[in-house]
Design a protein around this motif. Structure first.
Motif, PDB file in Angstrom:
ATOM      1  N   ILE A   1    -109.523 -47.198 -25.137  1.00  9.80           N
ATOM      2  CA  ILE A   1    -108.926 -46.821 -23.851  1.00  9.80           C
ATOM      3  C   ILE A   1    -107.536 -47.430 -23.735  1.00  9.80           C
ATOM      4  CG2 ILE A   1    -109.099 -47.185 -21.360  1.00  9.80           C
ATOM      5  CD1 ILE A   1    -112.163 -46.938 -21.707  1.00  9.80           C
ATOM      6  N   GLU A   2    -107.403 -48.681 -24.142  1.00  8.40           N
ATOM      7  CA  GLU A   2    -106.120 -49.368 -24.052  1.00  8.40           C
ATOM      8  C   GLU A   2    -105.078 -48.740 -24.980  1.00  8.40           C
ATOM      9  OE1 GLU A   2    -104.703 -53.670 -25.461  1.00  8.40           O
ATOM     10  OE2 GLU A   2    -106.232 -53.699 -23.898  1.00  8.40           O
TER      11      GLU A   2
ATOM     12  N   THR B   1    -122.127 -55.300 -27.186  1.00 10.45           N
ATOM     13  CA  THR B   1    -120.865 -56.000 -26.968  1.00 10.45           C
ATOM     14  C   THR B   1    -119.787 -55.470 -27.907  1.00 10.45           C
ATOM     15  OG1 THR B   1    -122.106 -57.987 -26.382  1.00 10.45           O
ATOM     16  CG2 THR B   1    -119.781 -58.266 -26.872  1.00 10.45           C
TER      17      THR B   1
ATOM     18  N   GLN C   1    -118.672 -52.083 -26.665  1.00 16.03           N
ATOM     19  CA  GLN C   1    -117.867 -52.216 -25.454  1.00 16.03           C
ATOM     20  C   GLN C   1    -116.444 -52.658 -25.798  1.00 16.03           C
ATOM     21  OE1 GLN C   1    -118.908 -51.255 -22.460  1.00 16.03           O
ATOM     22  NE2 GLN C   1    -116.836 -51.575 -21.734  1.00 16.03           N
ATOM     23  N   GLN C   2    -116.297 -53.588 -26.740  1.00 12.99           N
ATOM     24  CA  GLN C   2    -114.967 -54.016 -27.165  1.00 12.99           C
ATOM     25  C   GLN C   2    -114.218 -52.862 -27.829  1.00 12.99           C
ATOM     26  OE1 GLN C   2    -115.587 -57.368 -29.703  1.00 12.99           O
ATOM     27  NE2 GLN C   2    -115.661 -58.822 -28.004  1.00 12.99           N
TER      28      GLN C   2
ATOM     29  N   ASP D   1    -113.116 -50.432 -25.096  1.00 12.28           N
ATOM     30  CA  ASP D   1    -111.986 -50.989 -24.355  1.00 12.28           C
ATOM     31  C   ASP D   1    -110.693 -50.878 -25.148  1.00 12.28           C
ATOM     32  OD1 ASP D   1    -113.689 -51.602 -22.284  1.00 12.28           O
ATOM     33  OD2 ASP D   1    -113.899 -53.735 -22.858  1.00 12.28           O
ATOM     34  N   GLU D   2    -110.743 -51.145 -26.444  1.00 10.36           N
ATOM     35  CA  GLU D   2    -109.554 -51.033 -27.286  1.00 10.36           C
ATOM     36  C   GLU D   2    -109.085 -49.586 -27.387  1.00 10.36           C
ATOM     37  OE1 GLU D   2    -110.271 -52.753 -31.082  1.00 10.36           O
ATOM     38  OE2 GLU D   2    -110.547 -54.768 -30.276  1.00 10.36           O
TER      39      GLU D   2
END
Length: 79
Positions: free
Chosen positions: A74-75, A64, A67-68, A71-72
């Motif tokens: 990529i953002e 988890t 994954q966070q 995601d950060e």
């Protein structure tokens, strides 16, 4: 000899437990304190209640957290 007993509503108790678990798992206790009292003071009662509550990272799995992080990344790089 027992003369009085307190009535316990099991449905209500389970709902209260679900709400408390949601608050603990999503680390919302500081936000609730800030809304109610105007500051995010950590109460020592809650710190002693659950030691894992102090560090939210200890409650999450490695997958988890990764994954966070992904995601950060990529953002942030997408902008």
């Amino acid at each position: 000899m027992i003369t009085h007993t307190k009535m316990v509503d099991s449905d209500l108790e389970s709902e209260i437990q679900l709400l408390d678990n949601y608050i603990v798992n999503h680390n919302l206790r500081n936000r609730i304190n800030r809304l109610i009292h105007g500051c995010s003071h950590k109460w020592s009662y809650y710190e002693n209640e659950n030691p894992k509550e102090i560090s939210p990272i200890k409650n999450k799995s490695l997958h988890t957290l990764y994954q966070q992080y992904a995601d950060e990344m990529i953002e942030n790089h997408g902008k």
